[in-house]
Design a protein around this motif. Structure first.
Motif, short mmCIF file in Angstrom:
data_model
loop_
_atom_site.label_atom_id
_atom_site.label_comp_id
_atom_site.label_asym_id
_atom_site.label_seq_id
_atom_site.Cartn_x
_atom_site.Cartn_y
_atom_site.Cartn_z
N ASP A 196 0.85 -1.18 0.00
CA ASP A 196 0.00 0.00 0.00
C ASP A 196 0.90 1.24 0.00
N HIS A 244 -13.85 3.45 -7.12
CA HIS A 244 -12.47 3.04 -7.35
C HIS A 244 -11.65 4.11 -8.06
N THR A 278 -2.65 0.27 -4.60
CA THR A 278 -3.27 1.41 -3.93
C THR A 278 -4.65 1.72 -4.48
N ASN A 279 -5.51 2.21 -3.59
CA ASN A 279 -6.80 2.75 -4.02
C ASN A 279 -6.69 4.20 -4.45
N CYS A 312 -3.16 0.26 -9.48
CA CYS A 312 -4.03 1.19 -8.77
C CYS A 312 -5.48 0.85 -9.08
N ALA A 313 -6.36 1.26 -8.18
CA ALA A 313 -7.77 0.91 -8.31
C ALA A 313 -8.37 1.45 -9.59
N ARG A 314 -7.98 2.66 -9.98
CA ARG A 314 -8.56 3.25 -11.19
C ARG A 314 -8.29 2.38 -12.41
N ALA A 331 -11.54 -1.53 -6.27
CA ALA A 331 -10.68 -1.04 -5.20
C ALA A 331 -10.55 -2.09 -4.10
N LYS A 332 -9.48 -1.99 -3.34
CA LYS A 332 -9.38 -2.80 -2.12
C LYS A 332 -10.59 -2.49 -1.24
N ILE A 354 -8.50 -6.86 -7.20
CA ILE A 354 -7.34 -5.98 -7.35
C ILE A 354 -6.08 -6.67 -6.82
N MET A 393 -9.05 -2.70 4.46
CA MET A 393 -8.64 -2.65 3.06
C MET A 393 -7.42 -3.52 2.78
#
Length: 236
Positions: free
Chosen positions: A9, A64, A125-126, A145-147, A152-153, A158, A182
């Motif tokens: 993270d 996300h 990472t989110n 990354c979440a995007r 997202a976590k 993910i 998360m």
């Protein structure tokens, strides 16, 4: 456990994120005051934060994607002032530049160097931190990354995306992060091992089930643990 890779993270694990976010809000507000004073007067920092929270609540499909949430927030703020085309590129550069001026925890950089010397690392990472802007990208074999992942976590997908990027099975990855839900619970539910970076010495929330395999005060403690494992990879 036997570990062949580590996922990390970023926000509140490598650096405290709140100071950077607050600085970004201030710099964006200063830019608005200089370039669009009507928008700045209509949307001071507290109001802009409330608007972003409203956007997030309305657009759960973007949970996300913090970047698009902020773009929509800026568009709405300008539209409310009668300006149909917000200067998103300029606005985002002001905000994003400040958001990535983070101050690392003292243990972060030396620990990253030690960890990366032993095992491949992936950021997970989110948020929307940019490791190239921050100057840490060279320590990571992969970045998720979440995007980009679309989730997202703590969604298991993910974590599995990171495992795929690393080319390592989930049960041979140690995920490291500060958030009990998360990071720790999310990683365990996805089949990874989990290390909790618990800088303030908080008790483990019993509602989340068994305590994590590793409860560590900082990343230096993690690097010490890894150094104590056999050279062919940690096993216990």
């Amino acid at each position: 456990m036997r570990i062949r890779a580590i996922t990390l993270d970023l926000d509140d694990t490598l650096w405290p994120v709140l100071p950077a976010l607050e600085s970004a809000d201030r710099e964006l507000d200063a830019w608005l005051q200089a370039n669009h004073p009507d928008v700045a007067r209509a949307w001071p920092i507290p109001a802009m934060r409330e608007l972003r929270a409203q956007v997030a609540a309305e657009r759960l499909d973007l949970a996300h994607d913090f970047t698009t949430q902020r773009h929509l927030t800026m568009q709405r703020a300008f539209a409310a002032c009668g300006i149909d085309e917000a200067p998103l590129e300029a606005l985002w550069e002001v905000y994003f530049s400040a958001r990535n001026r983070v101050e690392l925890y003292p243990d972060a950089l030396p620990s990253l160097e030690r960890l990366a010397a032993r095992l491949p690392l992936a950021s997970l990472t989110n948020g929307n931190a940019d490791l190239e802007r921050i100057g840490l990208h060279g320590h990571f074999a992969a970045r998720v990354c979440a995007r980009d992942a679309g989730v997202a976590k703590p969604d298991p997908r993910i974590f599995h995306a990171a495992a795929e990027r690393l080319g390592v099975a989930p049960d041979e990855i140690l995920h490291v992060g500060d958030d009990p839900v998360m990071d720790v619970a999310g990683a365990r539910d996805a089949g990874l091992h989990a290390a909790w970076i618990n800088r303030t010495g908080e008790p483990w929330p019993a509602a989340l089930g068994p305590a994590p395999e590793l409860d560590l005060r900082d990343l230096g403690t993690l690097a010490d643990w890894l150094d104590a494992q056999p050279a062919h990879g940690p096993s216990a």
